[in-house]
Write an enzyme that holds these catalytic residues in place. Structure first.
Site, PDB file in Angstrom:
ATOM      1  N   HIS A  48       0.845  -1.195   0.000  1.00 51.37           N
ATOM      2  CA  HIS A  48       0.000   0.000   0.000  1.00 51.37           C
ATOM      3  C   HIS A  48       0.879   1.244   0.000  1.00 51.37           C
ATOM      4  O   HIS A  48       1.816   1.355   0.789  1.00 51.37           O
ATOM      5  CB  HIS A  48      -0.908   0.013   1.222  1.00 51.37           C
ATOM      6  CG  HIS A  48      -1.813   1.205   1.268  1.00 51.37           C
ATOM      7  ND1 HIS A  48      -2.867   1.365   0.407  1.00 51.37           N
ATOM      8  CD2 HIS A  48      -1.789   2.329   2.044  1.00 51.37           C
ATOM      9  CE1 HIS A  48      -3.480   2.517   0.668  1.00 51.37           C
ATOM     10  NE2 HIS A  48      -2.831   3.110   1.651  1.00 51.37           N
ATOM     11  N   SER A  49       0.583   2.185  -0.910  1.00 43.48           N
ATOM     12  CA  SER A  49       1.281   3.456  -1.021  1.00 43.48           C
ATOM     13  C   SER A  49       2.784   3.191  -1.241  1.00 43.48           C
ATOM     14  O   SER A  49       3.152   2.517  -2.193  1.00 43.48           O
ATOM     15  CB  SER A  49       0.995   4.308   0.214  1.00 43.48           C
ATOM     16  OG  SER A  49       1.318   5.649  -0.001  1.00 43.48           O
ATOM     17  N   LYS A  50       3.654   3.701  -0.370  1.00 43.82           N
ATOM     18  CA  LYS A  50       5.088   3.408  -0.518  1.00 43.82           C
ATOM     19  C   LYS A  50       5.328   1.913  -0.661  1.00 43.82           C
ATOM     20  O   LYS A  50       6.181   1.473  -1.442  1.00 43.82           O
ATOM     21  CB  LYS A  50       5.851   3.932   0.695  1.00 43.82           C
ATOM     22  CG  LYS A  50       7.281   3.406   0.815  1.00 43.82           C
ATOM     23  CD  LYS A  50       7.857   3.652   2.204  1.00 43.82           C
ATOM     24  CE  LYS A  50       9.179   2.910   2.375  1.00 43.82           C
ATOM     25  NZ  LYS A  50       9.772   3.116   3.705  1.00 43.82           N
ATOM     26  N   SER A  71      -1.347  -0.795  -4.355  1.00 43.30           N
ATOM     27  CA  SER A  71      -2.477  -0.033  -3.844  1.00 43.30           C
ATOM     28  C   SER A  71      -2.094   1.418  -3.584  1.00 43.30           C
ATOM     29  O   SER A  71      -1.061   1.704  -2.957  1.00 43.30           O
ATOM     30  CB  SER A  71      -2.961  -0.688  -2.537  1.00 43.30           C
ATOM     31  OG  SER A  71      -3.885   0.127  -1.861  1.00 43.30           O
TER      32      SER A  71
END
Length: 242
Positions: A90-92, A114
């Site tokens: 997720h993200s990073k 994501s």
């Protein structure tokens, strides 16, 4: 699989049929995925990556660029090729998972990315911060920090070094031109994410020579708080059964 190195086993039987490996966001840690224990089937092992410099790895030196971070994780990730496995970031964490997949000697069944722009778009957005106050305000807007952390000066001082290092990793990351994998990708995002537009999530299509699926959910950058169950179900539905 026992706890070792940079991996934390959150749930699963001793003999699992499949494995879900989760990579946290900037400022996040392995315990973010503890709440997912009830979301995975009883025959699936849930493993979370613990980046250096936080929680039980507090004494480990923080990584400040993507290559250093991934190189540190790879020896442990290499040990996971014994089961059909999904990597989810997720993200990073999506970028960390992507770069890890590209370097592994074995092939996961699926990569789930994501709330993160595709590699071809990384580096085109404005910097995440000019100072600590701006960084914390931005994280608060995204929902990435608990309110008590923002309000408590002592807690802030504990998390600030981790956040600074994580954002250095994010902002200095420049993927290899044309970087892609042959692992199938499921890209997901929120329809009201103020940081990552739907088109930027969809651009992950160019990052794989395998199959590609796009899933957009109602919500912002942390849409996963409300839709984790559905995302996990869709991800594990792509895992072959041995």
């Amino acid at each position: 699989m026992a706890v070792f190195g940079s991996l934390r086993r959150q749930a699963g039987p001793e003999r699992a049929r499949a494995r879900l490996v989760c990579f946290p966001h900037a400022g996040g840690a392995a315990n973010y995925y503890l709440r997912w224990r009830t979301l995975v089937p009883t025959d699936v092992e849930l493993v979370a990556v613990q980046y250096p410099g936080r929680q039980d790895r507090f004494g480990d030196r923080l990584a400040t660029d993507m290559d250093e971070l991934v190189r540190g994780l790879l020896p442990d990730l290499e040990r996971l090729g014994d089961l059909p496995t999904v990597f989810l970031g997720h993200s990073k964490g999506a970028s960390v998972a992507f770069e890890s997949v590209r370097r592994l000697s074995w092939r996961p069944a699926l990569l789930v990315v994501s709330a993160r722009p595709a590699p071809s778009l990384v580096g085109t957005a404005r910097p995440a911060m000019n100072n600590d106050d701006e960084m914390l305000a931005r994280l608060d807007r995204l929902g990435g920090l608990q309110r008590e952390v923002l309000a408590d000066p002592e807690l802030r001082e504990l998390v600030l070094p981790v956040l600074r290092a994580d954002y250095r990793v994010v902002e200095s990351y420049r993927p290899e031109p044309g970087a892609r994998t042959d692992v199938d990708i499921l890209a997901a995002g929120g329809d009201r994410d103020p940081e990552v537009e739907v088109a930027a999530v969809g651009a992950w299509r160019e990052a794989t020579t395998g199959d590609f699926t796009l899933e957009i959910f109602e919500g912002g950058h942390f849409y996963v708080e409300q839709h984790a169950r559905t995302l996990v179900r869709k991800a594990l539905g792509r895992v072959p059964v041995r």
